[in-house]
Scaffold this motif. Sequence first.
Motif, PDB file in Angstrom:
ATOM      1  N   SER A 184       0.822  -1.213   0.000  1.00 54.65           N
ATOM      2  CA  SER A 184       0.000   0.000   0.000  1.00 54.65           C
ATOM      3  C   SER A 184       0.853   1.260   0.000  1.00 54.65           C
ATOM      4  O   SER A 184       0.442   2.290  -0.535  1.00 54.65           O
ATOM      5  N   ILE A 187       0.934   1.054  -4.947  1.00 58.81           N
ATOM      6  CA  ILE A 187      -0.353   1.487  -5.488  1.00 58.81           C
ATOM      7  C   ILE A 187      -0.171   2.570  -6.549  1.00 58.81           C
ATOM      8  O   ILE A 187      -0.700   2.464  -7.661  1.00 58.81           O
ATOM      9  N   ALA A 188       0.561   3.618  -6.210  1.00 56.48           N
ATOM     10  CA  ALA A 188       0.710   4.751  -7.139  1.00 56.48           C
ATOM     11  C   ALA A 188       1.362   4.352  -8.465  1.00 56.48           C
ATOM     12  O   ALA A 188       0.824   4.663  -9.534  1.00 56.48           O
ATOM     13  N   PRO A 189       2.504   3.656  -8.459  1.00 56.08           N
ATOM     14  CA  PRO A 189       3.103   3.298  -9.753  1.00 56.08           C
ATOM     15  C   PRO A 189       2.255   2.339 -10.568  1.00 56.08           C
ATOM     16  O   PRO A 189       2.215   2.441 -11.803  1.00 56.08           O
ATOM     17  N   ASN A 229      -1.079   2.154 -10.574  1.00 56.60           N
ATOM     18  CA  ASN A 229      -2.182   2.936 -11.135  1.00 56.60           C
ATOM     19  C   ASN A 229      -1.723   3.787 -12.307  1.00 56.60           C
ATOM     20  O   ASN A 229      -2.418   3.917 -13.317  1.00 56.60           O
ATOM     21  N   LYS A 230      -0.547   4.383 -12.149  1.00 51.71           N
ATOM     22  CA  LYS A 230      -0.042   5.254 -13.208  1.00 51.71           C
ATOM     23  C   LYS A 230       0.240   4.475 -14.483  1.00 51.71           C
ATOM     24  O   LYS A 230      -0.007   4.956 -15.592  1.00 51.71           O
ATOM     25  N   LYS A 231       0.738   3.246 -14.342  1.00 51.54           N
ATOM     26  CA  LYS A 231       1.128   2.469 -15.505  1.00 51.54           C
ATOM     27  C   LYS A 231      -0.055   1.789 -16.182  1.00 51.54           C
ATOM     28  O   LYS A 231      -0.158   1.757 -17.415  1.00 51.54           O
ATOM     29  N   GLU A 251      -6.585   2.564 -12.975  1.00 45.89           N
ATOM     30  CA  GLU A 251      -7.264   2.011 -11.808  1.00 45.89           C
ATOM     31  C   GLU A 251      -8.178   0.843 -12.151  1.00 45.89           C
ATOM     32  O   GLU A 251      -8.210  -0.174 -11.456  1.00 45.89           O
ATOM     33  N   LEU A 299      -8.145   1.329  -3.772  1.00 45.75           N
ATOM     34  CA  LEU A 299      -8.525   1.452  -5.168  1.00 45.75           C
ATOM     35  C   LEU A 299     -10.047   1.531  -5.307  1.00 45.75           C
ATOM     36  O   LEU A 299     -10.576   2.369  -6.052  1.00 45.75           O
ATOM     37  N   SER A 313     -11.298   4.923  -4.098  1.00 47.11           N
ATOM     38  CA  SER A 313     -11.008   5.966  -5.079  1.00 47.11           C
ATOM     39  C   SER A 313     -12.004   5.935  -6.231  1.00 47.11           C
ATOM     40  O   SER A 313     -12.548   6.972  -6.642  1.00 47.11           O
ATOM     41  N   GLU A 343      -4.331  16.841 -12.314  1.00 47.04           N
ATOM     42  CA  GLU A 343      -4.298  16.130 -11.043  1.00 47.04           C
ATOM     43  C   GLU A 343      -5.572  16.378 -10.244  1.00 47.04           C
ATOM     44  O   GLU A 343      -6.158  15.457  -9.683  1.00 47.04           O
ATOM     45  N   LYS A 347      -9.499  13.751 -10.564  1.00 47.77           N
ATOM     46  CA  LYS A 347     -10.037  13.080  -9.384  1.00 47.77           C
ATOM     47  C   LYS A 347     -11.513  13.382  -9.215  1.00 47.77           C
ATOM     48  O   LYS A 347     -12.294  12.525  -8.827  1.00 47.77           O
TER      49      LYS A 347
END
Length: 567
Positions: A267, A271-273, A275-277, A280, A324, A327, A481, A485
């Motif tokens: 966590s 999570i961030a990398p 999601n970016k690649k 979601e 996830l 979000s 950004e 969201k």
Amino acid sequence: MNTKKIYFTLGLGALIDHIGFGIIIPLMPFYALKFGASAITITLLFSTYSLMQFLFLPLWSRMIDRIGRRPMLLLSLSGGIVAYLWLSMANSLWMLFACRAFEGMMTGSFLVAMVYVADITTNETRAKGMGIIGTAAMLGICFGPAIGGMLVGADPQNPNFILPPLFAAGFSLFGLIVTWFTLPESKPSHIPTKLPAQKHPFSITEIKDILSPPPTHLLMLLFFAIPFAMVGTHSILAIWIQKQFNWGGQQVAFIFLFWGVVACISSAFLIAPLNKKFGEANILFSMSVLLCFGLFLIPFSNNTPLLLGSILLVSFSSSILKPLMSSMLCQSVGALRQSRILGFSETIIIVAMVVSPIWGGFLFGTVGPSWPFWSSSMMVFIASCVAWQVATTSRLSTASFKHRQRKMMRLFNLMDHDKNGFIEPLDFEQAVKTIADINGLQIGSPDYWLIHSFWTGLGEKLQTLVDTDGDGRITPDEWQEYMSKRLDSDFADAFLKMIDSDGTGKIDISEIKMFYQAYKINTNQAKFSEENSDIDQDGHIPPEEIKKCLEQFMYRDETKVFVEIFQ
């Protein structure tokens, strides 16, 4: 107010609360086995805790506002001390149930800490504050099983069931003393001591409303299925390990420690990398499949490496899924309904936490030890199908996300009046000048200053919401950004004020035309707007319709008003 000292105290409270939880959870089945409890009786201990939490959290929410944050945090810590001391003296099965019920009733410290952070932070610093409390809680869940495992002893035939709860009670006492001497009250003065009676939180009509935007109803199925599988697995894992490997409390506690460490790392860093690649929606589906596979493998684990491998898959995937889902759920509903839908999702989660241990215990005792895991795997398989539906057809898919990003850049380029690549206060000054020139307004006249105040007001609002580095200009990255969201209700209100140049609260067709002229948009669109949005043909467009069109622009492909403008 010393913010660092407050964060330390609140973080310590969250750490203590979750360390106590982590100490007891792996050992609870062994406490019950000492009194000859069956599998379903053991899992009922887990359901009892969740049920009391479900029943008493609404009361905690009210009492936090009525009595104050500090007294309720002290009460929760005091309740933990009593519950742990009671557990150390438990000499019968009914006392175990009473301890678990009382502990569930008094579990409010994390909620109090979150409310306290909301009191002392701004919109810009709130995420950081919440993150500190969340990190402390996660560390507690990691360290708790290790502490409990060391205290219970390595001999499965002669475990020490008194020392772990005594340690938890002593740690809670330490937290109580620190809180008593260091934590001031944070309750805002405008919150009344005597609160009005609350209506039922969720009516049938409201539930239909908050579940109506697709794919909200699909995501809500995930909010039941994933916790159902995970809590059912937690409740049965210890007695399955004891039966499969003949291990005691210490060995089981270290398995839970491994689970917690994997969850923390996943966590915090993955999570961030991911999601970016991959996006979601795609990660949601992939993690659901991985969780399904991990749960299915647990019954086949006949040695320690296989068990750890299965736990690794389960812990990694489940730790990615929860944030996830939250979000994506926030993205699927309007900004004004986010708190309601998140509250409803928490209710669904607690219902799953009450039901799943009972179901797992029933399967373990009547069908076979492997079936609780296979049942959870089947539940997650259903969730995987739902996640695939979300990933491929919903407006939260990767393709839809990229489409929204393109829309957001069109809107950014529109607001960038001088086309220098940034949204700055000067852009709104130039828009005011354009309108003044078009309408022949003299600088300094009342009409000019009325338009000026609303137009520049939008610029100031956007700077507050979107300019995260505070340099006085909004970059495309900052814009994406924020806007990706949520097309936030604050922005919608500011946008309405910008169009409502005369401040009447009603959007005239002439004001829409003026907006088009200020930003050099084809005024033929105004005819379309009037025909489609002036419902009662009185020359005004309801503000609610404008807000609805803003949301359609963000998430849908329907061609109404702003959608037509920005496509």
